[in-house]
Design an enzyme around this catalytic site. Structure first.
Site, PDB file in Angstrom:
ATOM      1  N   GLY A  30      16.631  17.963  10.323  1.00 33.33           N
ATOM      2  CA  GLY A  30      16.780  17.750   8.889  1.00 33.33           C
ATOM      3  C   GLY A  30      15.457  17.444   8.230  1.00 33.33           C
ATOM      4  CE  LYS A  61      11.088  22.401  10.283  1.00 38.43           C
ATOM      5  NZ  LYS A  61       9.792  21.721  10.298  1.00 38.43           N
ATOM      6  CG  ASP A 108      13.280  20.414   8.564  1.00 39.36           C
ATOM      7  OD1 ASP A 108      12.246  19.859   8.142  1.00 39.36           O
ATOM      8  OD2 ASP A 108      13.641  20.346   9.753  1.00 39.36           O
ATOM      9  NE  ARG A 164       1.911  19.160  12.744  1.00 38.50           N
ATOM     10  CZ  ARG A 164       2.662  18.647  13.701  1.00 38.50           C
ATOM     11  NH1 ARG A 164       2.121  18.329  14.858  1.00 38.50           N
ATOM     12  NH2 ARG A 164       3.959  18.457  13.534  1.00 38.50           N
ATOM     13  CD  GLU A 185       5.895  21.232  17.242  1.00 39.31           C
ATOM     14  OE1 GLU A 185       5.829  20.541  16.217  1.00 39.31           O
ATOM     15  OE2 GLU A 185       6.669  21.030  18.179  1.00 39.31           O
TER      16      GLU A 185
END
Length: 347
Positions: free
Chosen positions: A143, A198, A258, A267, A294
């Site tokens: 979330g 997301k 999110d 980032r 990521e």
């Protein structure tokens, strides 16, 4: 009062020490082998190096060599590693847990298979547990929640997901505060897919910021282009949640929330802006040396799964022009050139 051990002292794992301790629980924060300096700073100052607020009194800090001590008597464990630490957590931490000790992971991501499936991290860990003959209830949190705003007590609403509602209810009881609000659901695939997707799409929205900086020569935000890409991202996320068998309004809402918060900080925003400005993926990575990215991993894995399922006739490439372009930038070294006209396909 519960005993809560957090393994991984990155920003989100450490941020969860705040509601956990503020609820009166005993909280033990353990650094991984990469977090040694963070834990030393926490011991010395009582504050995470990235936060502007001290930890609540009573939080205890441990280096990884003391993991066994920190796990002793724990009622549940929070996994605070990044997606790059998923294999390490599964190989190093899970085998050391007592049977029945629940895990709540903050790690967001998906793993693609050779067949084009997208697997959640709890699903990957469950396979490891089966081979070990262990029973550890695996749960996850998803979330819109940034670590620094959780620390600041900004109002936040997230979802805890897992297979056992009773376990989830106990986790919620231990963690929920008047500013950290928690829904619970057994739809692990839905929540984990939504919050993983997301990451790649937030990078796409951030591309427009960098492109406008390049084209207009200033830092003025141009919301038309951001909104157009944001809208396309929601359409593609909808299709991917359908592909995962997990398309519900709740799951989509968690993912879009999110997405929103990720676009506006962190980032993923940085790497997207750099790519939009015209830097190659290699130049952008060099610019952000030492920063965990990521979003690049998620975009690559999901795009790879899409392409395999397009080849099999399961998916239609025309439904995913944004993510496939992001993949072209990240893996194909293409220049940022958002395929605007493809967004108008009303099929």
């Amino acid at each position: 009062m519960a005993i809560i051990t957090i393994v991984g002292s990155g920003m989100m794992g450490s941020a969860l020490a705040f509601p956990a301790r503020e609820n009166g629980n005993e909280v033990r924060l353990v650094g991984t082998h990469l977090d040694r300096e963070i834990i030393e700073a926490c011991k010395r100052t009582g504050r995470h190096p990235k936060f502007e607020r001290d930890f609540p009194d009573g939080v205890k800090y441990y280096q990884i060599e003391d993991l066994e001590v920190a796990l002793d008597g724990a009622d549940f464990v929070i996994g605070g590693v990044s997606s790059f630490g998923v294999e390490w957590f599964g190989d190093f931490v899970l085998p050391r847990l007592k049977d029945g000790t629940p895990v709540l992971t903050v790690t967001k991501g998906l793993m693609d298979t050779d067949e084009g499936e997208l697997l959640t991290y709890p699903a990957l860990w469950q396979e490891k547990l089966k081979r070990l003959g262990k029973h550890v209830p695996l749960n996850a949190v998803g979330g819109p929640c940034t670590s620094y705003e959780l620390v600041a007590h900004d109002q936040t609403e997230v979802a805890f997901c897992g297979e056992d509602l009773a376990v989830l209810a106990s986790l919620k009881k231990a963690m929920q505060t008047d500013h950290y609000h928690i829904g619970i659901t057994t739809d692990v695939v839905g929540i984990e897919s939504a919050v993983a997707l997301k990451n790649g799409y937030a990078l796409g929205v951030a591309l427009t910021i960098g492109l406008n900086q390049r084209n207009f020569g200033d830092d003025t935000l141009h919301f038309n282009s951001q909104a157009a890409v944001f809208g396309q991202a929601t359409k593609e996320m909808y299709k991917l949640l359908e592909f995962q068998g997990a398309m519900t309004p709740y799951n989509l809402g968690v993912g879009i929330g999110d997405l929103y918060v990720t676009v506006y900080g962190g980032r993923t925003r940085l790497i997207g802006i750099l790519l939009g400005r015209g830097l190659s993926i290699d130049e952008a990575k060099a610019e952000l040396e030492g920063v965990t990215l990521e979003s690049l991993v998620v975009a690559e894995r999901v795009a790879r799964a899409i392409r395999k399922n397009v080849d099999k006739g399961v998916l239609d490439a025309r439904d995913f022009p944004l993510l496939l372009h992001i993949d072209d930038i990240v893996c194909g070294r293409a220049a940022a050139d958002i395929p605007w006209e493809s967004f108008t396909d009303m099929k």
